[in-house]
Design an enzyme around this catalytic site. Sequence first.
Site, PDB file in Angstrom:
ATOM      1  N   GLU A 148      14.133  11.430  -1.258  1.00  0.00           N
ATOM      2  CA  GLU A 148      15.377  10.724  -1.057  1.00  0.00           C
ATOM      3  C   GLU A 148      15.778  10.869   0.307  1.00  0.00           C
ATOM      4  O   GLU A 148      16.482  11.905   0.520  1.00  0.00           O
ATOM      5  CB  GLU A 148      16.442  10.877  -2.191  1.00  0.00           C
ATOM      6  CG  GLU A 148      15.904  10.963  -3.624  1.00  0.00           C
ATOM      7  CD  GLU A 148      17.405  10.702  -4.527  1.00  0.00           C
ATOM      8  OE1 GLU A 148      17.519   9.601  -5.116  1.00  0.00           O
ATOM      9  OE2 GLU A 148      18.075  11.443  -4.293  1.00  0.00           O
ATOM     10  N   HIS A 156      19.876  17.616  -5.102  1.00  0.00           N
ATOM     11  CA  HIS A 156      20.597  16.476  -4.502  1.00  0.00           C
ATOM     12  C   HIS A 156      20.959  16.635  -3.326  1.00  0.00           C
ATOM     13  O   HIS A 156      21.970  17.337  -3.012  1.00  0.00           O
ATOM     14  CB  HIS A 156      21.291  15.445  -5.590  1.00  0.00           C
ATOM     15  CG  HIS A 156      21.377  14.142  -5.222  1.00  0.00           C
ATOM     16  ND1 HIS A 156      22.231  13.608  -4.493  1.00  0.00           N
ATOM     17  CD2 HIS A 156      20.820  12.985  -5.942  1.00  0.00           C
ATOM     18  CE1 HIS A 156      22.267  12.385  -4.129  1.00  0.00           C
ATOM     19  NE2 HIS A 156      21.299  11.847  -4.948  1.00  0.00           N
TER      20      HIS A 156
HETATM   21  P1  PGA Z   1      21.241   5.037  -4.467  1.00  0.00           P
HETATM   22  O1  PGA Z   1      21.465   6.498  -4.975  1.00  0.00           O
HETATM   23  O2  PGA Z   1      20.123   4.486  -5.361  1.00  0.00           O
HETATM   24  O3  PGA Z   1      22.483   4.624  -4.715  1.00  0.00           O
HETATM   25  O4  PGA Z   1      20.632   5.065  -2.969  1.00  0.00           O
HETATM   26  C1  PGA Z   1      19.997   7.407  -5.047  1.00  0.00           C
HETATM   27  C2  PGA Z   1      20.465   8.690  -5.462  1.00  0.00           C
HETATM   28  O5  PGA Z   1      21.380   9.245  -4.726  1.00  0.00           O
HETATM   29  O6  PGA Z   1      19.868   9.383  -6.304  1.00  0.00           O
END
Ligand code: PGA
Length: 225
Positions: free
Chosen positions: A147, A99
Amino acid sequence: MYYLVANWKSEMDFHQVKAWCFTFLDSINYDIGNLNQQEIKVILGPSYLYLRFVQQTFSRIPFIYIASQDVSPLGKGKYTGFVPAESVKDFCEYAIVGHSERRKHARESEEEIKKKLAECKKHGVKTILCVRETKDQLYASDIVAYEPVEAIGTGANADATHVVEMKKKLKPAKGQAYLYGGSADDKNIDDYLATGEVDGFLVGTASLDPKKFFAMFQKMLGNER
Ligand code: PGA
């Protein structure tokens, strides 16, 4: 098959986790007759401390799975504070690896990410690999979550067309599910679902509200492919 993954990060204490679980369980129990359970996997990602509680609470719901938010790159041994895949596997089916918050705050390297994936593979823990951009290596994993950092926790979710473009660039393997994460919520997921190219979502902020998260879940069932 769709995937809806909750990443609770370090946001909730035990009291809040309990309240979340009982509210979500109520919503599911109320609706269970209408749910097409074969079509979706809901994966809940609490901190290590609450894995056992969440696992037990949802043990009778067949489409709910549990994920750890991270895992040790090392095996069992004299490694204070690390939680190895071999321990994690008793409490969850999945682990989130790489992540962006771990890459940033724990200075996690590609080397460590590879080791984490290997440890999970060795112990039968399925992996959700997060990538921020094309520079991040797309190693073998069960699920990949794209992401973009600027979309995480900001409310500025990426355009669906961009997410599809990134899929073409990242080239997930056959059978490697492709998720989007970054301010995904119950209001904006339709655009991604409409592309037919996104297998689900990794959700931070909107996953903290069990009602919002349940609304996402219901929407995804309505958009079944
Ligand atoms: P968010 O986080 O939905 O608050 O943008 C997503 C993540 O970090 O996995």
